[in-house]
Design an enzyme around this catalytic site. Structure first.
Site, PDB file in Angstrom:
ATOM      1  N   LYS A 102       0.779  -1.256  -0.093  1.00 43.00           N
ATOM      2  CA  LYS A 102       0.087   0.318   0.025  1.00 43.00           C
ATOM      3  C   LYS A 102       0.913   1.236  -0.193  1.00 43.00           C
ATOM      4  CE  LYS A 102      -3.656  -2.532   0.199  1.00 43.00           C
ATOM      5  NZ  LYS A 102      -4.618  -2.843  -0.750  1.00 43.00           N
ATOM      6  N   HIS A 112      -9.097  -9.838  -8.905  1.00 46.21           N
ATOM      7  CA  HIS A 112      -8.756  -9.187  -7.307  1.00 46.21           C
ATOM      8  C   HIS A 112      -9.226 -10.098  -6.400  1.00 46.21           C
ATOM      9  CE1 HIS A 112     -10.567  -6.698  -3.876  1.00 46.21           C
ATOM     10  NE2 HIS A 112      -9.021  -6.102  -3.974  1.00 46.21           N
TER      11      HIS A 112
HETATM   12 MG    MG Z   1      -6.382  -2.881  -4.327  1.00 44.87          MG
END
Ligand code: MG
Length: 353
Positions: free
Chosen positions: A163, A294
């Site tokens: 992230k 995903h």
């Molecule tokens: Mg993502």
């Protein structure tokens, strides 16, 4: 004679995360869906919405989907009619998440009637697929992030995703530099901002992060902002990935055609199940967009084994349903040395305890 749908039963399950996704995300929710057909056979599916909306999803299944589905053919082909039926409550979102539970159960039934796995029913094309290590780790200290990346390298992953999107871009720069240092120049690095940036902040951040050669920047802006992504894509050279927060074939088509995205990332559950996922995969192929499903490795891998193109399997550390102890039996998926292999022998093979 085709069996018809006789009953739809749901069960809300809460699964504690051994590695929380944030201070406020310590468990995820799953709605297990059993569909019984008129012959008495039962198919097992599930809906998944980690932190928001599980009770709404279950209510849609119990009230609106069950009543519209019962009496119809117990085949995934009922998807479109049910999607149209639910549309007043939204073309995508909780409606498609809920519908996925039914769709998965119907695919499980179809495959088990044929005495095959879903992969073999679709037509297996790959014995294994590349997998990447993925972390929900913006809240990790730099040391913890580096430790996680070192574990992935030790486990044999050649690609990792983590992230970005810190309030201060300098923190992101420090973290991406540190991860690139651990990976060396030859492993693949992907970064994911989870919709945290404005267009100007994304432009600024990517101006500083491009030197670390990310293979893609994921969800730099709000997923709804297609024009913004198209403008950002004109401004930067790093490929743009998104799709985990887009819910319909139409939304993917419009994003691709607007020039907003390089890599589309449909989530099998959020788009409404296997039936629409396969249509979106075909759309990506037709339009020349890269496809990268995903999450949900135990589910996504089964479909990806049957796609013509080779796609990544996303393996979030310690987050597989099997690893979390949520399943009644193992699915057979193994992720080792950066490759995903194996899967269930029969049906979809994902049944919750
Ligand atoms: Mg993502």
């Amino acid at each position: 004679m085709t069996a018809t749908i006789a009953a739809v039963d749901t069960r809300l399950i809460t699964v504690p995360l051994t590695r929380p996704w944030g201070p406020d995300v310590t468990e995820i929710s799953v709605v297990a869906v059993d569909v019984t057909d008129s012959s008495g056979a039962v198919g097992h599916g599930f809906s998944w919405t980690p932190s928001i909306g599980a009770r709404a999803v279950q209510a849609l299944l119990d009230h609106d989907i069950a009543s519209a589905a019962i009496g119809r053919d117990a085949e995934p082909d009922v998807w479109r009619a049910l999607w149209e039926h639910l549309h007043e409550a939204g073309g995508g979102g909780v409606t498609t998440i809920a519908l996925a539970g039914l769709d998965l159960a119907l695919w499980d039934l179809r495959a088990r009637r044929a005495d095959r796995s879903v992969t073999d029913l679709l037509g297996r094309r790959h014995a294994s697929l590349p997998a990447y290590g993925s972390g929900v780790n913006l809240h990790y200290s730099l040391d913890d992030l580096v430790g996680q990346v070192e574990r992935w390298v030790a486990d044999g992953f050649t690609a990792v995703k983590f992230k970005v999107g810190s309030p201060d871009i300098a923190r992101d720069v420090e973290r991406v530099a540190a991860v690139r240092d651990v990976l060396g120049p030859d492993r693949t690095l992907m970064i994911d901002a989870n919709q945290r940036w404005s267009l100007e902040k994304a432009t600024d951040a990517m101006g500083r992060l491009a030197e670390f050669s990310p293979a893609w920047i994921e969800e730099p802006l709000r997923a709804d902002d297609i024009a913004g992504h198209a403008e950002l894509r004109r401004r930067i050279d790093v490929p743009i990935a998104f799709g985990e927060n887009r819910h319909t074939w139409y939304q993917f088509r419009d994003a691709i055609d607007a020039g907003a995205v390089d890599v589309i990332q449909p989530n099998v559950i959020r788009v409404g199940g296997i039936t629409p996922f396969l249509e979106i995969a075909e759309l990506a192929r037709d339009r020349g967009a890269q496809l990268a499903p995903h999450l949900l490795p135990e589910l996504s891998s089964q479909l990806s084994y049957a796609l013509p193109e080779e796609t990544w399997v996303e393996d979030v550390e310690s987050a597989g349903f099997g690893e979390l102890g949520a399943l009644a039996e193992p699915t057979g998926l193994r992720i080792a040395d950066g490759r995903a292999t194996g899967g269930p022998a029969l049906g979809l093979g994902i049944r919750f305890r």
